[in-house]
Design an enzyme around this catalytic site. Structure first.
Site, PDB file in Angstrom:
ATOM      1  N   HIS A 177      -3.115  10.096  -7.141  1.00  0.00           N
ATOM      2  CA  HIS A 177      -2.597   9.149  -8.118  1.00  0.00           C
ATOM      3  C   HIS A 177      -2.918   9.734  -9.498  1.00  0.00           C
ATOM      4  O   HIS A 177      -3.908  10.445  -9.650  1.00  0.00           O
ATOM      5  CB  HIS A 177      -3.353   7.826  -7.905  1.00  0.00           C
ATOM      6  CG  HIS A 177      -2.877   6.670  -8.729  1.00  0.00           C
ATOM      7  ND1 HIS A 177      -3.183   6.538 -10.061  1.00  0.00           N
ATOM      8  CD2 HIS A 177      -2.142   5.579  -8.401  1.00  0.00           C
ATOM      9  CE1 HIS A 177      -2.651   5.411 -10.516  1.00  0.00           C
ATOM     10  NE2 HIS A 177      -2.020   4.808  -9.529  1.00  0.00           N
ATOM     11  N   ASP A 194     -11.647   8.762  -4.501  1.00  0.00           N
ATOM     12  CA  ASP A 194     -10.940   7.603  -5.053  1.00  0.00           C
ATOM     13  C   ASP A 194     -10.629   6.678  -3.876  1.00  0.00           C
ATOM     14  O   ASP A 194      -9.733   6.960  -3.084  1.00  0.00           O
ATOM     15  CB  ASP A 194      -9.661   8.084  -5.758  1.00  0.00           C
ATOM     16  CG  ASP A 194      -8.746   6.921  -6.140  1.00  0.00           C
ATOM     17  OD1 ASP A 194      -9.115   5.756  -5.909  1.00  0.00           O
ATOM     18  OD2 ASP A 194      -7.654   7.199  -6.655  1.00  0.00           O
ATOM     19  N   GLN A 202      -7.423   2.587  -2.422  1.00  0.00           N
ATOM     20  CA  GLN A 202      -6.535   2.072  -1.362  1.00  0.00           C
ATOM     21  C   GLN A 202      -7.286   1.844  -0.052  1.00  0.00           C
ATOM     22  O   GLN A 202      -6.680   1.447   0.939  1.00  0.00           O
ATOM     23  CB  GLN A 202      -5.366   3.035  -1.119  1.00  0.00           C
ATOM     24  CG  GLN A 202      -4.428   3.190  -2.307  1.00  0.00           C
ATOM     25  CD  GLN A 202      -3.695   1.896  -2.663  1.00  0.00           C
ATOM     26  OE1 GLN A 202      -3.650   0.938  -1.879  1.00  0.00           O
ATOM     27  NE2 GLN A 202      -3.135   1.859  -3.851  1.00  0.00           N
ATOM     28  N   LYS A 233      -7.459  -4.569  -6.007  1.00  0.00           N
ATOM     29  CA  LYS A 233      -6.742  -4.089  -4.827  1.00  0.00           C
ATOM     30  C   LYS A 233      -7.450  -4.513  -3.539  1.00  0.00           C
ATOM     31  O   LYS A 233      -7.069  -4.106  -2.450  1.00  0.00           O
ATOM     32  CB  LYS A 233      -6.610  -2.563  -4.870  1.00  0.00           C
ATOM     33  CG  LYS A 233      -5.645  -2.063  -5.957  1.00  0.00           C
ATOM     34  CD  LYS A 233      -5.384  -0.587  -5.779  1.00  0.00           C
ATOM     35  CE  LYS A 233      -4.876   0.094  -7.032  1.00  0.00           C
ATOM     36  NZ  LYS A 233      -3.511  -0.252  -7.412  1.00  0.00           N
ATOM     37  N   CYS A 287       3.041   6.270  -9.855  1.00  0.00           N
ATOM     38  CA  CYS A 287       1.994   6.990 -10.599  1.00  0.00           C
ATOM     39  C   CYS A 287       1.590   8.254  -9.858  1.00  0.00           C
ATOM     40  O   CYS A 287       0.415   8.652  -9.889  1.00  0.00           O
ATOM     41  CB  CYS A 287       0.768   6.115 -10.856  1.00  0.00           C
ATOM     42  SG  CYS A 287       1.131   4.691 -11.860  1.00  0.00           S
TER      43      CYS A 287
END
Lengths: 139, 406
Positions: B123, B200, B203, B226, B364
């Site tokens: 991303h 990261d 998600q 999220k 993104c």
């Protein structure tokens, strides 16, 4: 379905399927790019300026049905115009596609609803804005 | 075990919209999840019952607010299975967490000609901070490639690592493709070369179990919004040994021990990274989100996401003209697709007119789109409230859209 058909009017669908003046012209005197970073739509515009008039206007690239149809109609309408006429026509299209005002140009009417669809504010006006900025710099 | 109807009824927005006849099939949870009632109530409850500034009051209310805030830190520590609560830093989201590590951990280590490795499927939030840092310091950004299925080519990692590599930054799950990356293996290879790894986890955190000890990652970043929590909340986990050596990120109140005109000294972990009054209400909401997830159970949530993924993949593959972008062997509840020559924005406008919310565009992740030589995709992503019935409705509408734009 009424809503959708307002946006995807037969004029827009026809130009999307079979766009006018849709070809690359690397030999053109002027080449500009219309790009929307939000959706990735990207058109290249090719044209010459003969006797202070837009000539041989064509385009190529990628975009949604609305932006492609809008660009196709743009090439039809702008070809042959003087720089002053270009700006006047831009104003007419902007009033219709962005401000939602009525217009006397039939081909512009379907774009009147475009700005009311969420996230689609830029689709109709994308090419017109880029072209106008370029012409204003020329003046 | 809760029923899907029971779970859906906990989401006022979803329940409300559908009750009033405004159909909403929300399939954009990778962008942000909807919020359960207990998270919304917690925000109201904080301002109604506990509002005071933290870490400085000498009265009961301030004590209560501080206690709740620090208690959330412990809950988060347990939630991601970290060793110590001091390793949990509250930030505004995954983006800030990544920028924090770029500025205070990597930048001081990075010399001319040094390298940072990112994967080809990041991303922008886990790409641009590293790219800009490399540009500032005349360092080199190395890209760990992926294959056409959208899987990281793990065998290429070792070739990219050397004494010059200062960090590997990789997403746990790709927001654009849904790929679950072999993070544990990546960390293990990087550590053989003495290179720390930032993951990261934006998600992952709300959809699958997170265990930073098992992964052995050095940093783990995620966003509250999220994972069913409020916007403007997020967490950076960092190993204590790294956090200790890092300079503060922002300067101001709440993070200092002593201040004189000529110098200041800073608090211990985690407070040295939390300057100014934090998002106290948001963090309270985040605690409610963690409780919501734990009550459902991460195993159940993960399984539900997988059921929807399998079901939707099968149904979508049956539709002529649909191409699924990203066919990794291990995927989370995210499906990116293209439909013939229909532009993703035309598809999403069509679906919106039928009450379906999906994401259209490049998500993104422009380099991912460039890799697959497409300008964008229509992305479907699942949350705990989604049902197979909704997927049936989606596939019907996609079929109709293909006809409509033919």
């Amino acid at each position: 379905m009424q809503h959708l058909d307002d946006l995807y009017h037969e004029i827009i669908r026809a130009h999307n399927k079979n766009p006018e003046n849709y070809f690359k012209n690397e030999a053109a005197e002027c080449k500009i790019e219309a790009y929307n970073p939000l959706c990735g739509d990207q058109f290249h515009l090719y044209f010459d300026i003969h006797d202070k008039r837009i000539a041989n206007l064509s385009f190529h690239g990628y975009g949604c049905a609305v932006s492609k149809a809008s660009t196709s109609i743009f090439t039809e309408k702008m070809n042959g115009l003087t720089l002053e006429e270009v700006l006047a026509l831009y104003k007419n299209f902007h009033a219709c596609a962005v401000e939602g005002k009525n217009t006397d140009i039939n081909d512009f009417i379907p774009f009147q609803v475009a700005s009311r669809f969420p996230g689609r504010e830029k689709c109709a006006i994308l090419t017109w804005e880029s072209f106008k900025e370029y012409i204003e710099r020329l003046k | 075990m809760k029923t899907i109807e029971g779970i859906r009824s906990e989401f006022p927005l979803i329940e409300g919209m559908n009750r009033e006849g405004n159909k909403l099939v929300y399939l954009d949870s990778a962008a942000t999840t909807q919020k359960p009632r207990q998270v919304i109530d917690q925000l109201v409850s904080y301002y109604t019952n506990s509002n005071a500034n933290i870490h400085r009051g000498t009265y009961d209310l301030a004590e209560k607010a501080t206690h709740e805030f620090e208690n959330t830190r412990k809950r988060i520590q347990q939630f991601i299975h970290a060793e110590k609560s001091e390793e949990i830093i509250f930030v505004s989201g995954a983006t800030e967490a990544i920028n924090l590590v770029a500025d205070t951990f990597v930048e001081p280590l990075l010399n001319i000609g040094d390298e940072i490795v990112v994967s080809a499927m990041e991303h922008h939030s886990n790409l641009v901070p590293w790219q800009q840092l490399c540009l500032r310091k005349n360092a080199l950004l190395q890209v760990l490639p992926m294959n056409k299925q959208g899987e990281i080519r793990l065998e290429k990692l070792a070739d990219l690592l050397s004494g010059k590599t200062k960090l590997v930054a990789v997403s746990h799950i790709s927001n654009a493709l849904g790929t679950i990356n072999p993070v544990k293996e990546i960390v293990s290879i990087a550590h053989e070369y003495g290179v720390p790894v930032l993951v990261d986890g934006a998600q992952n955190a709300g959809h699958h179990r997170t265990d930073v000890i098992e992964l052995d990652c050095d940093f783990y970043a995620f966003s509250g919004h999220k994972m069913y929590g409020p916007t403007g909340t997020g967490v950076l986990y960092g190993k204590e040994k790294w956090l200790e050596q890092m300079r503060p990120y922002r300067y101001g109140g709440e993070m200092v021990k002593t201040v004189r005109f000529e110098m200041s000294s800073f608090k211990e972990l985690p407070h040295k990274f939390e300057a100014g009054t934090p998002n106290i209400a948001g963090v309270a909401g985040l605690q409610a989100a963690v409780e919501f997830l734990e009550n459902l159970g991460m195993e159940y949530i993960s399984k539900h996401s997988n059921v929807l993924l399998q079901y939707a993949t099968e149904k979508l593959e049956e539709i002529k003209g649909i191409t699924i972008i990203g066919c990794a062997a291990r995927k989370s509840g995210i499906i990116s697709l293209t439909a013939k020559d229909i532009h993703p924005h035309d598809m999403s406008t069509y679906l919106n007119e039928h009450g379906i919310a999906v994401r259209a565009g490049h998500h993104c992740s422009l380099p991912v789109m460039n890799f697959f030589e497409i300008p964008g995709t229509t992305r479907i992503s699942f949350g705990v409230y989604n049902t197979t019935k909704e997927i049936d409705y989606l596939t019907q509408c996609i079929k109709k859209a293909i006809k409509y734009f033919a």
